[in-house]
Design an enzyme around this catalytic site. Structure first.
Site, mmCIF file in Angstrom:
data_model
loop_
_atom_site.group_PDB
_atom_site.id
_atom_site.type_symbol
_atom_site.label_atom_id
_atom_site.label_comp_id
_atom_site.label_asym_id
_atom_site.label_seq_id
_atom_site.Cartn_x
_atom_site.Cartn_y
_atom_site.Cartn_z
ATOM 1 N N GLU A 24 -1.962 5.690 7.260
ATOM 2 C CA GLU A 24 -2.545 4.883 6.190
ATOM 3 C C GLU A 24 -4.053 5.148 6.050
ATOM 4 O O GLU A 24 -4.804 5.075 7.030
ATOM 5 C CB GLU A 24 -2.286 3.392 6.474
ATOM 6 C CG GLU A 24 -2.886 2.435 5.462
ATOM 7 C CD GLU A 24 -2.422 2.673 4.049
ATOM 8 O OE1 GLU A 24 -1.214 2.870 3.846
ATOM 9 O OE2 GLU A 24 -3.271 2.685 3.132
ATOM 10 N N THR A 46 -0.074 4.790 -1.404
ATOM 11 C CA THR A 46 0.903 5.252 -0.408
ATOM 12 C C THR A 46 2.182 5.750 -1.077
ATOM 13 O O THR A 46 2.750 6.774 -0.689
ATOM 14 C CB THR A 46 1.298 4.115 0.556
ATOM 15 O OG1 THR A 46 0.113 3.527 1.070
ATOM 16 C CG2 THR A 46 2.154 4.619 1.704
ATOM 17 N N HIS A 62 -5.725 -0.262 6.840
ATOM 18 C CA HIS A 62 -5.731 -0.487 5.392
ATOM 19 C C HIS A 62 -6.947 -1.314 5.001
ATOM 20 O O HIS A 62 -7.334 -2.236 5.720
ATOM 21 C CB HIS A 62 -4.444 -1.211 4.966
ATOM 22 C CG HIS A 62 -4.217 -1.195 3.479
ATOM 23 N ND1 HIS A 62 -4.984 -1.916 2.606
ATOM 24 C CD2 HIS A 62 -3.316 -0.523 2.724
ATOM 25 C CE1 HIS A 62 -4.571 -1.690 1.373
ATOM 26 N NE2 HIS A 62 -3.556 -0.847 1.418
ATOM 27 N N ASP A 119 -2.281 9.529 3.944
ATOM 28 C CA ASP A 119 -1.699 9.287 2.616
ATOM 29 C C ASP A 119 -2.710 9.388 1.479
ATOM 30 O O ASP A 119 -2.403 9.879 0.410
ATOM 31 C CB ASP A 119 -0.890 7.970 2.572
ATOM 32 C CG ASP A 119 -1.728 6.717 2.775
ATOM 33 O OD1 ASP A 119 -2.907 6.831 3.162
ATOM 34 O OD2 ASP A 119 -1.185 5.610 2.558
ATOM 35 N N HIS A 120 -3.944 8.918 1.708
ATOM 36 C CA HIS A 120 -4.976 8.988 0.653
ATOM 37 C C HIS A 120 -6.299 8.589 1.282
ATOM 38 O O HIS A 120 -6.354 8.233 2.460
ATOM 39 C CB HIS A 120 -4.629 8.067 -0.526
ATOM 40 C CG HIS A 120 -4.238 6.679 -0.092
ATOM 41 N ND1 HIS A 120 -5.144 5.745 0.333
ATOM 42 C CD2 HIS A 120 -3.020 6.092 0.040
ATOM 43 C CE1 HIS A 120 -4.516 4.639 0.670
ATOM 44 N NE2 HIS A 120 -3.219 4.826 0.518
HETATM 45 C C1 GP9 Z 1 2.056 -1.198 1.798
HETATM 46 C C2 GP9 Z 1 1.568 0.211 1.672
HETATM 47 C C3 GP9 Z 1 0.080 0.344 1.828
HETATM 48 O O1 GP9 Z 1 3.432 -1.279 1.613
HETATM 49 O O2 GP9 Z 1 2.028 0.749 0.473
HETATM 50 O O3 GP9 Z 1 -0.621 -0.014 0.711
HETATM 51 P P1 GP9 Z 1 -1.336 1.040 -0.276
HETATM 52 O O4 GP9 Z 1 -2.043 2.079 0.497
HETATM 53 O O5 GP9 Z 1 -0.250 1.635 -1.113
HETATM 54 O O6 GP9 Z 1 -2.294 0.162 -1.038
HETATM 55 MN MN MN Z 2 -1.840 3.708 1.682
#
Ligand code: GP9
Ligand code: MN
Length: 612
Positions: free
Chosen positions: A251, A293, A408, A467-468
Site C-alpha cells: 500500500e 489500489t 495508508h 500500488d501507487h
Molecule cells: C482499501 C484499499 C486502499 O480497500 O483499496 O485504499 P486506496 O489506496 O485504494 O485508497
Molecule cells: Mn492503495
C-alpha cells in the site's frame, strides 16, 4: 422604487455575483491548484477562461421571463460548493473530481476518513461569502422582476460571445484538447473548471452507453495493435512453472523508500535484503489514476490501462476480461485474494467474481478488534498472521493476492508499532510515512518467516509491488526539504517509481534495468510460470525480455522511456533532467494516444466479449 430601477438592481447584482465568482475561481486556480502556466498568454487565459461559463450559469436566474435573484444566488452557492469540493479533492490527489469519483465516494478514503488533514482555516470563506450576498439581496430588497427585453438580449448575447471567444482562444492554443481530455489539468487550464465539469458529465453519460453500440468489428484493429507489440519469451520462461503465486500489494509504497534510513536505521530492511536475492526492477512505475489500489489490481490482472476517471472495479464490473486468475484457473490453480477490509469496498466482491477469483478472504474472515486495527482496518502484522491458516488449507497450486493496508494516508500508527526514528520535516504526514512503511516491511518479514514454518515458501513465487504513490505532489516541498533538493517536474516523475521485487526461491538474484509499469506485470508473471494464455489481449510486455520497448505510459498522457521524460507537455532528457527538443518525445505521441484510446475502447465497449 420604479420597475426600471428594480431591474437595474437585479442585473447589477448578477454582475456582482459573476465578478465575485470569477475572482474566487481565479484565486483557487492560483493558490490551490498547482497548474503549470507558461507565459503571459496562458496566464491571461487562466484569468478569463471561466468568465463565459459563469455568465451563462448564473444567467439561469437572469435570462428568464422574470429574473430571479434568489435563483442566481442558489446557483452561485452550488458552484461555490463544487469549487470547494474541487479544492478538497485536489489537495490530496492533485487531480479534479470526475462523475465516477462521486459514485465511488465512499471509497475515496483520502477524503472520507482523513478530511481533517486536508482542511485549511481559510476554507469557510469559499462558501460563507454566499451569506453576505444573501444579506445584500435582502438589503437591496431584490425580488423577481422582468428586465427590459433589450437589456436581457444584450447581456445574453454578451455572455454567449464571451464563452465562444474564450473557448476559441483555448482551442487555438491547445488544438488536441478534446482528444486528450484525460489530461484534466490541460482541460481546466484551457476551458475553466465549470466547463470541465459540464464536459465530464456529458462524456460520462456518453461512455456509459458506448457498449450498447459496440460490435465485433471494433476489436480487430486493437488485436492487431497488441499483436505487433508482442516480444519473444526470455530464457526465464517457465522457471517458476507450477509454483504457488503469492502477490503482495504494498500500500502507497514508493520505491525511494527502499534506500532510506534515519540515524542508520533503514526504513525497509527486509525488502532491501530480499531484493538482492530476487529479480529486482529499479525502473518500475505505478500507472494508476483515480481508482488507486483497485487500478493497480486491475492492471496487474488484465494488462489493460485503468480508466482516466473513476475505477474500472466500480464502473465496469460486468465486462468480460481475460484475467490473470482466469489464465491460472485454466492450469488448475486455486485463485484467491486477501484483504483486511470490507468485501464491498471498491466493489471488490463483485469485480473479483468477474475476474475469476475462487475465494475472497475479507474483513469478515478475520478477527478484527480495536486493538489490532488502525486507520483503514486490520494492521498488516495480524493480517498476515491470521492469513496463514487459510493459506495452509488451500488446494495447491494456488495464487494468493494480499492487499496490505497499514501504510495508508494519513499514515497513523501507535507508538509501540513505531520501529524507527522519524524525519523532522514540516509535514507530519511525511514524517509518519516512514513509520508506517517500516511497519509494513516488518509485517512482510514475519509473513515470510511464517510461510517458511508452514512449508509454503519453497514452492512459491513472490511478487511484491507498490500500488501507487503515498506522498502526493502536495508534499513535495517537505520531501524536498528531506532530500535537500527541490522536487521539480522530472524528480516528481521519478518519485512515481514503486518497488517491484519478484522472488523465486532457488533462483539467483538479478537486477533488470528495463523501464516498465504495472501494465507489464501480467505477461511477466505468466512467462515465469510458463503459462500460455488463450485468448489473450495484453497491452503490456514481459519485463524479462531484452527486446521489449522501453516505455511506460501514464494515464494523463505523460510517459517515460530509457532516455526521455515527457510530463506537463514538456520533453526532458532523463539523464540531465534538462528540457530537450520536443521532437524527441514527439515520435511517441501517436503510440501513447493509441494505447490509451484502444484500452479505453476495450473497457467502455466491453469488447473482449467479441473475441472468440
Ligand atoms: C482499501 C484499499 C486502499 O480497500 O483499496 O485504499 P486506496 O489506496 O485504494 O485508497
Ligand atoms: Mn492503495
Amino acid at each position: 422604487m420604479g420597475l426600471e430601477r428594480e431591474g437595474a438592481s437585479v442585473w447589477r447584482y448578477y454582475f456582482l455575483l459573476v465578478g465575485m465568482l470569477c475572482l474566487k475561481t481565479y484565486l483557487v486556480y492560483r493558490f490551490v491548484f498547482s497548474l503549470t502556466i507558461r507565459g503571459a498568454g496562458e496566464e491571461t487565459l487562466l484569468i478569463i477562461n471561466s468568465i463565459g461559463s459563469i455568465l451563462l450559469l448564473l444567467g439561469i436566474g437572469l435570462f428568464r421571463k422574470k429574473s430571479k435573484p434568489g435563483l442566481m444566488l442558489t446557483v452561485y452557492f452550488l458552484l461555490s460548493i463544487l469549487l470547494y469540493g474541487d479544492v478538497l479533492y485536489y489537495r490530496f490527489y492533485i487531480d479534479f473530481i470526475t462523475v465516477p469519483v462521486l459514485f465511488q465516494f465512499g471509497n475515496v478514503g483520502g477524503l472520507s476518513q482523513s478530511t481533517v488533514e486536508l482542511l485549511n482555516v481559510y476554507d469557510p470563506l469559499l462558501v460563507l461569502d454566499s451569506l453576505v450576498l444573501f444579506w445584500l439581496m435582502k438589503r437591496w430588497k431584490l425580488k423577481p422582476v422582468s428586465l427590459s427585453p433589450v437589456r436581457k438580449k444584450k447581456i445574453s448575447i454578451g455572455a454567449v460571445g464571451v464563452f465562444v471567444a474564450t473557448a476559441a482562444i483555448a482551442l487555438a492554443m491547445s488544438p488536441m484538447l478534446f482528444e486528450k481530455s484525460y489530461d484534466r489539468e490541460l482541460f481546466v487550464k484551457s476551458l475553466g473548471a465549470y466547463t470541465y465539469h459540464i464536459y465530464d458529465i456529458g462524456f460520462n453519460s456518453f461512455t456509459s452507453i458506448t457498449s450498447v453500440f459496440a460490435d465485433d468489428t471494433d476489436i480487430s484493429d486493437i488485436q492487431k495493435f497488441v499483436e505487433k507489440k508482442k516480444v519473444e519469451a526470455s530464457s526465464y520462461e517457465g522457471v517458476a512453472e507450477g509454483k504457488n503465486v503469492i502477490i503482495i500489494s504494498l500500500e502507497s509504497t514508493q520505491a525511494f523508500m527502499l534506500n532510506e534510513s534515519i540515524d542508520g536505521k533503514p526504513a525497509m530492511p527486509f525488502l532491501n535484503d530480499l531484493k538482492e536475492d530476487s529479480f529486482y526492477f529499479p525502473n518500475f512505475y505505478h500507472q494508476t489514476a483515480q481508482g488507486k489500489t483497485s487500478d493497480a489490481e486491475f492492471m496487474i490482472d488484465n494488462s489493460l490501462y485503468p480508466l482516466s476517471g473513476g475505477s474500472v472495479f466500480v464502473r465496469k464490473p460486468e465486462n468480460e476480461f481475460f484475467s490473470l486468475p482466469e489464465a491460472l484457473k485454466a492450469e488448475d490453480y486455486t485463485t484467491t485474494s486477501f484483504h483486511g477490509n470490507d468485501r464491498e469496498f471498491w466493489n471488490r466482491a463483485e469485480m473479483y467474481e468477474t475476474l475469476g477469483y475462487d475465494r475472497f478472504y475479507s474483513k469478515k474472515d478475520y478477527d478484527v478488534s480495536e486493538e489490532n486495527s488502525i486507520n483503514y482496518g486490520l494492521k498488516d502484522i495480524p493480517f498476515f498472521e491470521q492469513s496463514i491458516p487459510y493459506l495452509k488449507e488451500l488446494k495447491q497450486p494456488f495464487s494468493a493476492k494480499f492487499l496490505t493496508l497499514t501504510n495508508h494516508f494519513p499514515y497513523l500508527l501507535e507508538e509501540e508499532d513505531t520501529m524507527m526514528p522519524l524525519p523532522e520535516t514540516e509535514e507530519e504526514v511525511v514524517n509518519r510515512y516512514f513509520a508506517t512503511v517500516r511497519y509494513e516491511d516488518e509485517a512482510i518479514k514475519r509473513f515470510f518467516e511464517d510461510l517458511k514454518s508452514a512449508g509454503l515458501y519453497e514452492d512459491s513465487i513472490f511478487v511484491l509491488y507498490g500500488d501507487h504513490y503515498g506522498l502526493s505532489e502536495t508534499y513535495n516541498t517537505a520531501l524536498g526539504e528531506y532530500f535537500g533538493e527541490e522536487i521539480g517536474a522530472v524528480e516528481h516523475v521519478m518519485l512515481q517509481k514503486v518497488p517491484l521485487i519478484i522472488h523465486i526461491p532457488g533462483q539467483e538474484g538479478k537486477e533488470f534495468d528495463t523501464v516498465g509499469g504495472q501494465v507489464d506485470l501480467k505477461p511477466t508473471i505468466l512467462e515465469l510460470l510458463g503459462v500460455e494464455e488463450n485468448p489473450s489481449l495484453n497491452f503490456g510486455t514481459s519485463l524479462l525480455s531484452t527486446k521489449r520497448q522501453e516505455l511506460v505510459i501514464f494515464r494523463d498522457g505523460s510517459f517515460v522511456t530509457n532516455n526521455l521524460i515527457y510530463t506537463e507537455n514538456t520533453c526532458y532528457n532523463k539523464e540531465t533532467g534538462k528540457k530537450t527538443n520536443r521532437n524527441k518525445c514527439g515520435r511517441y505521441f501517436g503510440q501513447v494516444q493509441d494505447e490509451l484510446d484502444y484500452s479505453d475502447k476495450v473497457i467502455y465497449g466491453d469488447l473482449l466479449r467479441f473475441v472468440e
